[in-house]
Design an enzyme around this catalytic site. Structure first.
Site, short mmCIF file in Angstrom:
data_model
loop_
_atom_site.label_atom_id
_atom_site.label_comp_id
_atom_site.label_asym_id
_atom_site.label_seq_id
_atom_site.Cartn_x
_atom_site.Cartn_y
_atom_site.Cartn_z
N VAL A 25 -54.72 6.11 110.97
CA VAL A 25 -54.46 5.95 112.41
C VAL A 25 -54.49 4.48 112.82
CG1 VAL A 25 -55.42 6.46 114.69
CG2 VAL A 25 -55.29 8.25 112.96
N SER A 60 -60.63 14.93 117.67
CA SER A 60 -59.80 15.75 116.77
C SER A 60 -59.72 17.17 117.33
CB SER A 60 -60.46 15.76 115.40
OG SER A 60 -60.03 16.88 114.67
N SER A 61 -58.68 17.90 116.90
CA SER A 61 -58.50 19.28 117.39
C SER A 61 -59.63 20.21 116.93
CB SER A 61 -57.16 19.84 116.92
OG SER A 61 -57.06 19.75 115.52
N CYS A 62 -60.45 19.76 115.95
CA CYS A 62 -61.53 20.63 115.49
C CYS A 62 -62.69 20.72 116.48
CB CYS A 62 -62.04 20.17 114.13
SG CYS A 62 -62.94 18.64 114.23
N TYR A 120 -68.82 17.53 111.92
CA TYR A 120 -67.88 16.50 112.39
C TYR A 120 -67.49 16.80 113.84
CZ TYR A 120 -63.17 14.28 112.20
OH TYR A 120 -62.03 13.54 112.41
N LYS A 154 -67.84 14.53 117.28
CA LYS A 154 -66.67 14.19 118.12
C LYS A 154 -66.87 14.67 119.56
CE LYS A 154 -64.05 12.09 115.16
NZ LYS A 154 -63.68 10.69 115.36
N THR A 187 -53.98 16.37 116.95
CA THR A 187 -53.91 17.47 116.00
C THR A 187 -53.94 16.90 114.57
OG1 THR A 187 -52.65 19.45 115.50
CG2 THR A 187 -51.36 17.46 115.94
N HIS A 240 -56.84 15.63 103.46
CA HIS A 240 -56.27 16.76 104.20
C HIS A 240 -55.16 17.41 103.38
CE1 HIS A 240 -58.09 14.47 107.63
NE2 HIS A 240 -58.46 15.69 107.94
N ARG A 289 -50.18 16.44 94.67
CA ARG A 289 -50.25 17.46 93.60
C ARG A 289 -48.86 17.88 93.12
NH1 ARG A 289 -53.88 21.67 95.72
NH2 ARG A 289 -55.29 19.91 95.87
N ARG A 307 -51.13 25.55 111.06
CA ARG A 307 -51.53 24.20 111.45
C ARG A 307 -50.37 23.49 112.14
NH1 ARG A 307 -55.65 26.11 110.31
NH2 ARG A 307 -57.37 25.33 109.03
#
Ligand SMILES: NC(=O)C1=CN([C@@H]2O[C@H](COP(=O)(O)OP(=O)(O)OC[C@H]3O[C@@H](n4cnc5c(N)ncnc54)[C@H](OP(=O)(O)O)[C@@H]3O)[C@@H](O)[C@H]2O)C=CC1
Ligand SMILES: C[C@H]1O[C@H](OP(=O)(O)OP(=O)(O)OC[C@H]2O[C@@H](n3cnc4c(=O)[nH]c(N)nc43)[C@H](O)[C@@H]2O)[C@@H](O)[C@@H](O)C1=O
Length: 312
Positions: A18, A110-112, A139, A143, A167, A182, A190, A212
């Site tokens: 960010v 954060s959206s969490c 977390y 926040k 988000t 994330h 991967r 998501r």
């Protein structure tokens, strides 16, 4: 309010996903007086160091994009680190900003922060209306405390501190760690490594059913600058793309962008996390901001960045 191109702006965490996007945005707009410190130069968990830094530098604006950040595995494996580091960083930066005369501060949450079973799309008013998602509650609690500190300093001291709630983000300078990152950077890496090795299958975590919402970090940086110039309210502001995909759809899209031809295998022993978290973007849209980058374009752009900057 219009910022002056010579204003001293401290971007905390300027080498992260960010912070680096915010620096690119400010530089593209012609800002010349950015105040930047790496973690090694200034540990934001150390209150005396943070206070001395603000006393000496006296920035006019502060964008708080330094934090301890990670995906579902990191959040559930290191709960003490996530709650402690984030509480320390944000408390030190917010209190020193206030006491050294910063004109405006933007805090990133954060959206969490929202309850696990919040109404969808999630309005700002859903905050503190239900239990949190257990994989990232530590977390999230930090926040939520950051949002409340911004509100408390505005109410008691008229300090112009605002909060933006992005988000799930992705883009250049993301963390591509195989376990701690994330989902989007984890899968890009991967699938890429599997393609290079010629593997027949790639393992993806969980059931694939969680939904998501993904926002390219350049859109977020645009929103952050927009809010700095146009918003000075008590309530936090959601920043999303308005579009959601299942993890299965995301995995298929990453496979297509990377060009992996094998199959996907689901590791259901890994947690799904919250079933759905689509932000209600109507508040920021009514202020006059909209996202621009589609997930497909953003993914292709991020894979190109990964190939040029990360893979061996
Ligand atoms: N990534 C995402 O999907 C989302 C992120 N956000 C929020 O955006 C903000 C930035 O996240 P993101 O860019 O992804 O995170 P990154 O991990 O990419 O970057 C975090 C930055 O914070 C710095 N930092 C961490 N600890 C310290 C410390 N003790 N002292 C000084 N600097 C420190 C890091 O410096 P160094 O690299 O030197 O350690 C790094 O530059 C966070 O508040 C996060 O909650 C919100 C929603 C989603
Ligand atoms: C932004 C937000 O990010 C975090 O929440 P999250 O959205 O659950 O984060 P995530 O990106 O790690 O996972 C999203 C989904 O994807 C699945 N998944 C599949 N395969 C992989 C995989 O390989 N890695 C990861 N990490 N997830 C995978 C995974 O099982 C889950 O269902 C918070 O902790 C907190 O940090 C926060 O605020």
């Amino acid at each position: 309010m219009s910022l002056d191109k010579s204003d001293k702006i401290y971007v905390a965490g300027h080498r992260g996903l960010v912070g680096s996007a915010i620096v690119r945005k400010l530089q593209s707009l012609g800002f010349t007086n950015l105040l930047l410190r790496t973690h090694a130069e200034l540990d934001l968990t150390v209150q005396s160091a943070v206070d001395a830094f603000f006393a000496a530098e006296k920035p006019r604006y502060v964008i708080l994009s330094a934090a301890k950040v990670g995906g579902i595995h990191a959040n559930s494996t290191y709960p003490a680190d996530f709650i402690t580091t984030n509480l320390l960083i944000q408390t030190n930066v917010i209190t020193s900003s206030y006491s050294h005369g910063v004109e405006k501060l933007l805090f990133l949450g954060s959206s969490c922060i929202y309850p696990k079973f919040a109404p969808q799309p999630i309005p700002e008013s859903a905050l503190l209306t239900g239990p949190l998602e257990p994989t990232n509650e530590w977390y999230a609690v930090a926040k939520i405390a950051g949002i409340k500190m911004c509100q408390a300093y505005r109410l008691q001291h008229k300090f112009d501190a605002i909060s933006a709630m992005p988000t799930n983000l992705y883009g250049p300078n993301d963390n591509f760690h195989p376990e701690n990152s994330h989902v989007l950077p984890a899968l890009l890496r991967r699938f890429h490594e599997a393609k290079v090795r010629g593997d027949e299958r790639v393992v993806v975590w969980g059931s694939g059913t969680p939904l998501r919402e993904f926002l390219h970090v350049d859109d977020l940086a645009d929103a952050v600058f927009f809010l700095l110039e146009n918003y000075s309210g008590l309530e936090h502001v959601n920043v999303g793309s308005g579009k959601e995909v299942s993890i299965k759809e995301l995995a298929e899209l990453v496979r297509e962008v990377v060009g992996f031809e094998g199959e996907l295998v689901w590791d259901k022993s890994k947690p799904d996390g919250t079933p759905r978290k689509l932000m209600d973007n109507s508040k920021i849209e009514s202020l006059g901001w909209q996202p621009k980058i589609s997930l497909k374009d953003g993914l292709a752009d991020t894979y190109k960045w990964y190939l040029e900057n990360v893979q061996q």
